[in-house]
Write a protein that holds these residues in place. Structure first.
Motif, short mmCIF file in Angstrom:
data_model
loop_
_atom_site.label_atom_id
_atom_site.label_comp_id
_atom_site.label_asym_id
_atom_site.label_seq_id
_atom_site.Cartn_x
_atom_site.Cartn_y
_atom_site.Cartn_z
N GLN A 57 0.76 -0.86 0.34
CA GLN A 57 0.56 -0.26 0.41
C GLN A 57 1.24 1.17 0.09
N LEU A 58 0.61 2.03 -0.65
CA LEU A 58 1.05 3.38 -1.12
C LEU A 58 0.49 4.41 -1.24
N GLN A 59 0.35 5.49 -0.18
CA GLN A 59 -0.12 6.87 -0.33
C GLN A 59 -0.26 7.87 -1.11
N GLY A 60 -1.32 7.87 -1.88
CA GLY A 60 -1.32 9.14 -3.18
C GLY A 60 -2.02 7.56 -4.19
N ASP A 61 -2.21 8.71 -5.02
CA ASP A 61 -2.15 8.17 -6.63
C ASP A 61 -0.86 8.17 -7.24
N GLN A 62 -0.62 6.66 -7.20
CA GLN A 62 1.02 6.21 -7.89
C GLN A 62 0.96 5.33 -8.80
N ARG A 63 -0.52 4.74 -9.05
CA ARG A 63 -0.54 3.96 -10.26
C ARG A 63 0.65 4.02 -11.21
N LYS A 64 0.64 4.97 -12.09
CA LYS A 64 1.18 4.86 -13.42
C LYS A 64 2.85 5.14 -12.81
N ASN A 65 3.26 5.73 -11.64
CA ASN A 65 4.76 5.30 -10.96
C ASN A 65 4.84 4.36 -10.81
N VAL A 66 4.10 3.34 -10.10
CA VAL A 66 4.66 2.04 -9.75
C VAL A 66 4.44 0.79 -11.20
N SER A 67 3.50 1.31 -12.26
CA SER A 67 4.44 0.74 -13.36
C SER A 67 4.98 0.82 -14.09
N ALA A 68 5.46 2.04 -13.94
CA ALA A 68 6.56 2.53 -14.03
C ALA A 68 8.18 1.87 -14.02
N PHE A 69 7.99 1.73 -13.25
CA PHE A 69 8.84 1.42 -11.99
C PHE A 69 9.10 -0.18 -11.98
N LEU A 70 8.03 -0.89 -11.99
CA LEU A 70 8.33 -2.53 -12.26
C LEU A 70 8.49 -2.62 -13.59
N VAL A 71 8.39 -1.91 -14.51
CA VAL A 71 9.00 -2.70 -15.67
C VAL A 71 10.11 -1.73 -16.04
N GLN A 72 10.80 -0.97 -15.29
CA GLN A 72 11.69 -0.12 -15.34
C GLN A 72 12.97 -1.12 -14.74
N ALA A 73 12.26 -1.76 -13.51
CA ALA A 73 13.42 -2.64 -13.04
C ALA A 73 13.72 -4.00 -13.24
N GLY A 74 12.34 -4.37 -14.01
CA GLY A 74 12.40 -5.13 -14.74
C GLY A 74 12.38 -6.96 -13.76
N ILE A 75 11.18 -5.91 -12.52
CA ILE A 75 10.14 -7.43 -11.62
C ILE A 75 8.58 -7.75 -12.84
N VAL A 76 8.18 -6.97 -13.64
CA VAL A 76 6.96 -7.13 -14.34
C VAL A 76 7.36 -7.08 -15.39
N LYS A 77 6.60 -7.85 -16.41
CA LYS A 77 6.52 -7.49 -17.74
C LYS A 77 5.20 -6.42 -18.09
N LYS A 78 5.27 -5.08 -19.29
CA LYS A 78 3.83 -4.38 -18.98
C LYS A 78 2.94 -5.06 -19.61
N GLU A 79 2.78 -6.52 -19.96
CA GLU A 79 1.46 -7.23 -20.90
C GLU A 79 1.06 -7.68 -19.08
N HIS A 80 1.87 -7.89 -18.54
CA HIS A 80 1.39 -8.52 -16.66
C HIS A 80 0.94 -8.04 -15.98
N ILE A 81 0.49 -6.53 -16.39
CA ILE A 81 0.41 -5.25 -14.95
C ILE A 81 -1.20 -4.50 -15.71
N LYS A 82 -2.41 -4.89 -14.44
CA LYS A 82 -3.48 -4.57 -14.71
C LYS A 82 -3.38 -3.24 -13.57
N ILE A 83 -3.78 -2.27 -14.82
CA ILE A 83 -4.59 -0.90 -13.54
C ILE A 83 -6.06 -0.59 -13.70
N HIS A 84 -6.03 -0.25 -12.09
CA HIS A 84 -7.53 -0.12 -12.15
C HIS A 84 -7.76 0.49 -11.25
N GLY A 85 -8.70 1.15 -11.39
CA GLY A 85 -9.28 2.57 -10.71
C GLY A 85 -10.41 3.82 -11.40
N PHE A 86 -10.87 4.99 -11.39
CA PHE A 86 -11.11 5.60 -12.08
C PHE A 86 -11.12 5.55 -13.75
#
Length: 113
Positions: free
Chosen positions: A84-113
């Motif tokens: 859990q993170l404070q604030g709306d960090q959806r795009k930041n977290v997605s970019a971080f996970l892809v850039q760090a090589g933890i997850v591929k971009k096609e395996h990320i689902k962003i939900h909300g608003f």
């Protein structure tokens, strides 16, 4: 009477999309990044579905440092560990996970608003 029952609105469930799949909440194919509204303008960003081999605390430490926000790791009985993170960090977290090589971009689902 049954027509009235069908029209009554229900509460919004932010996890309904993940639970609608046949695999349920334990699907390991995707990393789900969601936003939950708290009160007023405040919100939480949750990250669920990372592999257990990763150190959640190290990922959280880097996320907090990069995005200047606070966060925690929650142990949920159904979903496992959730970041859990404070604030709306959806795009930041997605970019971080892809850039760090933890997850591929096609395996990320962003939900909300």
């Amino acid at each position: 009477m049954s027509d009235l029952d069908a029209q009554t609105p229900t509460a919004f469930d932010p996890f309904a999309e993940a639970n609608a799949d046949n695999s349920g909440a334990g699907s390991k194919d995707y990393v789900h990044i969601r936003i939950q509204q708290r009160n007023g303008r405040k919100s939480l960003t949750t990250v669920q579905g990372l592999k257990k081999e990763f150190s959640y605390n190290k990922i959280l430490k880097n996320l907090k440092k990069d995005f200047c926000c606070n966060g925690t790791v929650i142990q949920d009985p159904e979903l496992g560990q959730v970041i859990q993170l404070q604030g709306d960090q959806r795009k930041n977290v997605s970019a971080f996970l892809v850039q760090a090589g933890i997850v591929k971009k096609e395996h990320i689902k962003i939900h909300g608003f």
